[in-house]
Each structure stands twice: as structure tokens, then as C-alpha cells.
Design a protein around this motif. Sequence first.
Motif, PDB file in Angstrom:
ATOM      1  N   ARG A  61      -5.872  96.812  16.689  1.00 40.70           N
ATOM      2  CA  ARG A  61      -4.925  96.484  15.621  1.00 40.70           C
ATOM      3  C   ARG A  61      -3.767  97.484  15.684  1.00 40.70           C
ATOM      4  O   ARG A  61      -3.929  98.601  16.173  1.00 40.70           O
ATOM      5  N   SER A  62      -2.651  97.056  15.105  1.00 40.57           N
ATOM      6  CA  SER A  62      -1.463  97.922  15.045  1.00 40.57           C
ATOM      7  C   SER A  62      -1.374  98.620  13.689  1.00 40.57           C
ATOM      8  O   SER A  62      -1.621  97.986  12.665  1.00 40.57           O
ATOM      9  N   TYR A  63      -0.996  99.889  13.685  1.00 43.11           N
ATOM     10  CA  TYR A  63      -0.719 100.622  12.433  1.00 43.11           C
ATOM     11  C   TYR A  63       0.531 101.469  12.608  1.00 43.11           C
ATOM     12  O   TYR A  63       0.698 102.142  13.622  1.00 43.11           O
ATOM     13  N   GLN A  83      -4.376  99.990   4.582  1.00 38.41           N
ATOM     14  CA  GLN A  83      -4.661  99.251   3.355  1.00 38.41           C
ATOM     15  C   GLN A  83      -5.852  98.331   3.637  1.00 38.41           C
ATOM     16  O   GLN A  83      -5.819  97.578   4.599  1.00 38.41           O
ATOM     17  N   GLU A  89     -11.748  92.614   9.528  1.00 38.10           N
ATOM     18  CA  GLU A  89     -12.682  93.120  10.517  1.00 38.10           C
ATOM     19  C   GLU A  89     -12.510  94.631  10.703  1.00 38.10           C
ATOM     20  O   GLU A  89     -13.477  95.362  10.841  1.00 38.10           O
ATOM     21  N   VAL A  90     -11.270  95.099  10.716  1.00 37.08           N
ATOM     22  CA  VAL A  90     -10.991  96.482  11.099  1.00 37.08           C
ATOM     23  C   VAL A  90     -10.656  97.370   9.896  1.00 37.08           C
ATOM     24  O   VAL A  90     -11.164  98.491   9.788  1.00 37.08           O
ATOM     25  N   SER A  91      -9.806  96.905   8.994  1.00 40.39           N
ATOM     26  CA  SER A  91      -9.323  97.808   7.956  1.00 40.39           C
ATOM     27  C   SER A  91     -10.448  98.320   7.045  1.00 40.39           C
ATOM     28  O   SER A  91     -10.429  99.512   6.688  1.00 40.39           O
TER      29      SER A  91
ATOM     30  N   ARG B  11     -16.902  91.644  14.311  1.00 43.03           N
ATOM     31  CA  ARG B  11     -17.231  90.358  13.723  1.00 43.03           C
ATOM     32  C   ARG B  11     -17.960  89.500  14.707  1.00 43.03           C
ATOM     33  O   ARG B  11     -17.844  89.732  15.884  1.00 43.03           O
ATOM     34  N   ASP B  27      -4.875  81.396  10.746  1.00 46.33           N
ATOM     35  CA  ASP B  27      -3.570  81.191  10.120  1.00 46.33           C
ATOM     36  C   ASP B  27      -2.498  81.313  11.216  1.00 46.33           C
ATOM     37  O   ASP B  27      -2.823  81.379  12.395  1.00 46.33           O
TER      38      ASP B  27
END
Lengths: 257, 199
Positions: A61-63, A83, A89-91, B11, B27
Motif C-alpha cells: 500500500r502507499s502512504y 488512518q 486489509e492493511v491499515s 486477507r 470498486d
Amino acid sequence: MTSELVGRAVLGWRVAELVESWPETASARALVLGVPDWPGHRAGQHVDLRLTGPDGYTTERSYSLASPAARSPGGWRLQLVVQRVQDGEVSPYLTDVFAAGNLIEVRGPIGGWFVWSPREGGGAPVLLVAGGSGIVPLMSMIRERRFRRDRTPFRLVYSLRTQADELFADELNRPGIGDGGVETFVVRTREDSPRSGRPAGRISAADLAAWGWPADFAPRCFVCGPTGFVEEVARLLLSLGHSPDDIKTERFGPSGP
Amino acid sequence: MAVLTPGFRGRPRSEHALPPGQYEVTDFPVLSAGPTPRVPTDTWTLTVTDETGRRREWSWAEFTALPQERPTVDLHCVTRWSKFGTSWKGVSLDTLFADVETSAGFVLVGCDGGYTTNLPVSDLLGGKAWIAHTYEGSPLAPVHGGPARLLVPHLYLWKSAKWVRSIQLVTQDVPGFWEQLGYHDRGDPWREQRYQGDQ
Ligand SMILES: Cc1cc2nc3c(=O)[nH]c(=O)nc-3n(C[C@H](O)[C@H](O)[C@H](O)COP(=O)(O)OP(=O)(O)OC[C@H]3O[C@@H](n4cnc5c(N)ncnc54)[C@H](O)[C@@H]3O)c2cc1C
């Protein structure tokens, strides 16, 4: 448009260690990663994180980086603010499980467009418009300005649901020494703001007209947040006469309408 | 090596074949660098210019009168989401290039809002790319590139330029918007060509 990233060496994965973390709000956590061989970055850039499960499953993921491009005495420390997305899944892992001393892979810095540096744009003022966690890359611009002792006039319009959701509240409400010239205005969507007398509601053209810069000043505008928010703010800025060339956007969000 | 991200399980995996580093979404995320251009179809045109400067231009009416195809394709965004089984309607690049005689190897695609992206001609021809104007049976929404976008599903989605207006044939590869900002020149998701320097 810059082309300074062209031809750069491979952006490899580096192993980072979580050095420190704290809750920014009930649903957001600040993470400080120690990355000894970080190459530096520009305010507004982001990183990719790669997580690995026990069976070797990985996801990324990007942050956005919240920290300015400053090396601390202990080496590079990168601050992120994550947030929690309820069914994510990740946050939820990053906000609730990931603990000091744990390792994670990081790649970056990424993104050469949604960036600000001092003296860029010939001293044109800057308007930052944040929705929710969209404040993170904009905070890195505010911190970069302070760190470089830059005097570019900055205005921040920050939209959030309630006061309890405000990230960086202390720092924004009690600006540090040398922050003269950064004006912050908070728009609350779900509760009134007694101090400014603004009733609860979504950001409007009136808010941007009152707290942004007149279009005649040709400010650089940076808009970041969930997709619907960015879409609406960009539309409002155009309706106020700002040039599309002066509006840079970054969308964190999941879906379009 | 020490254990990375202990306690992270992820997941249940997607039932689809995901390119490396991707995860599935249902989405349709939106990513773009600036405000969404809103272009009425009555002023919209699409031009193809060859390396000698010869131009072909289609108005909206002419473009929508061309033979239409209905591809169902998977989308892979460099920001790591993949979306499976999206259905579109549009004009194949083979149709647009049918009477273009060119020895140019590359194109530079231009869009409303100033966005550009570069591709080899070989990635556009042979049933691999379309100019799409309809998504899941409805006119393509402006945030997703309406009235018309390029659709090159076998490459990362930044190559599928939204709000497309022009295709310029060039003999030498010229980097486009994201390609100048550090993203890979070709962008094959299966080879994970994300950033400059990736193989
Ligand atoms: C350039 C860039 C910078 C980013 N910077 C930050 C940052 O600084 N801080 C931060 O917290 N996030 C940031 N994000 C978003 C982040 O990458 C993840 O999308 C987010 O943490 C959700 O991941 P997840 O695995 O928890 O949710 P997923 O499992 O991916 O998604 C679960 C569900 O939540 C929805 N969802 C996904 N993302 C969001 C979102 N952002 N808001 C609301 N719903 C969502 C999905 O549509 C899905 O229904 C950034 C994204 C980008 C592209």
C-alpha cells in the motif's frame, strides 16, 4: 514539469524498523520508521510499504510522508500517519498490531508531481486543502517550509468530520517558531466550529473564497483527500477562477461516484 | 533475515490471477494529477498525426459511427489495485490506424488537461487497445476519463490515458507525464514495471 527522477537507479526495497508510534486520533496512528539508507525525498512524496504474512503472502500500500526531508541525528526517520479503514486489509494491522521493533519493507520516495519546495513557483502563495488523512502530505510541506526557514505565504483549509478527527492538532493550533505566514482554517462537516462561528457542513466555495487566496494571486493549490472531496474542491477552485494548471491533486480514496 | 511484519496475515486471496504486488478491488478508484476536465462531446475531436505531420481527425459523431467493439478486460493500476471483468464499448486502435501508413515505432498520447503518455505502437495494435466511451453500459463518467479514454488493459492504467484527444506517431520514444516523473517507460504489470529502473 521536472524530469529529475529520470534515469535514476532502481528504487529498491529497503528494510525499515518501526522506531516509535503514537495515536494521532482514536482511529489514526503516527508511525516513525527508521530507514538508515534513505535517499531523501521532497515534501508531498509517498512511500510504498510491503507487508509479508507467515505463508509468504505479500501485499503493498502507499502512504504519504508526513516528515520533511530532514535527517535526524539517529539517521533517517520517516513519519507516516495511517488512518484505520474499518474493513481494510492493511491499515488495521498498521494502526493496531504493528509494534516498535517490528520490521517492514519500504520503497521510495515515489511521486514527483504532488510536491512542493521552497522558492518553487517564484514566491507564489500556496493554498493547501486537506480532507481527512489528506492532511499528511500537506503537513510535510508545512514542515518542509519551517525546516528550510522559507517565507512563502501558506494557507491551509482542513476539512474533517469532528474535532476528534483532527490530525496534527497541536502542531497546527500552536504553530512553531518560524511558522509565521501559515494560516490554518478548519472546516468541520459533522459539528459546528464555535470559534469561527461556522455551522457543520461540507466545504463550500464560500469557505475557499474566505480562507483561500484570491485567484488573481495565482496561488499554487494542492488538494489531497478522499476522491469525492478532491473532485469537489477542484471543481470549486475552478469555479472561483483558479487555473487548472495551478491545481495539483492527490486522491487517496477508494471509489469514484 | 528477521521476520517481516510479524502478525500480518492478509486477507483471503483473490480467485483471479493477480499480477505481482497487486490486490483485488471491486470498486473503481480514481487517480489523476489535477482537476477533472469536463469536455462536451460537441466540441470533442480525436486526432491521429503521423510522423510526416499528416492528420486525421474525427468528430464525436464520426468517431461513434466507426465500428464498435465491446471488450471485457481486467485493469491493473500501478497504485496496486486490480479490477477484474470490466466491460467497455469503444473503437479499436486497429480501426483508427487502418489507413495510417507509418514506420514510426512510438506514440505520444495527448489529453485534455495536458496529460501525456507514451507507448510503443506494437502495444496498441492487434486487438490490444481501444478508445473507450462507454463503461458498464453507461457513458464513461468524467472522473474515469469521459467522454473518451484510451484503454490498454495489458499495461498499468496510467497508460490508459483519460480524456484522450490526440495520438501523435513519433519515430523516437518521448517520455510522457508520469514517465518523466520516475515511472517506467512501458509499465507491464506482469513484469512489475512500476518505476524507472525496474527491469
Ligand atoms: C499516493 C497515496 C498516498 C496515500 N497516503 C495515505 C496516508 O498518508 N494515510 C492513509 O491512512 N492512507 C493513505 N493512502 C491510502 C492507503 O494506501 C490505503 O488505501 C488505505 O490505508 C486502506 O488500505 P487497507 O488495506 O486498510 O484497505 P483495503 O483492504 O485496501 O480496502 C478495504 C475497503 O476500504 C475501502 N478503502 C480503501 N482505501 C480507503 C481509504 N483511503 N479511505 C476510505 N476507504 C478506503 C476500499 O474501497 C475497501 O472497500 C494513500 C493512498 C495513495 C494512493
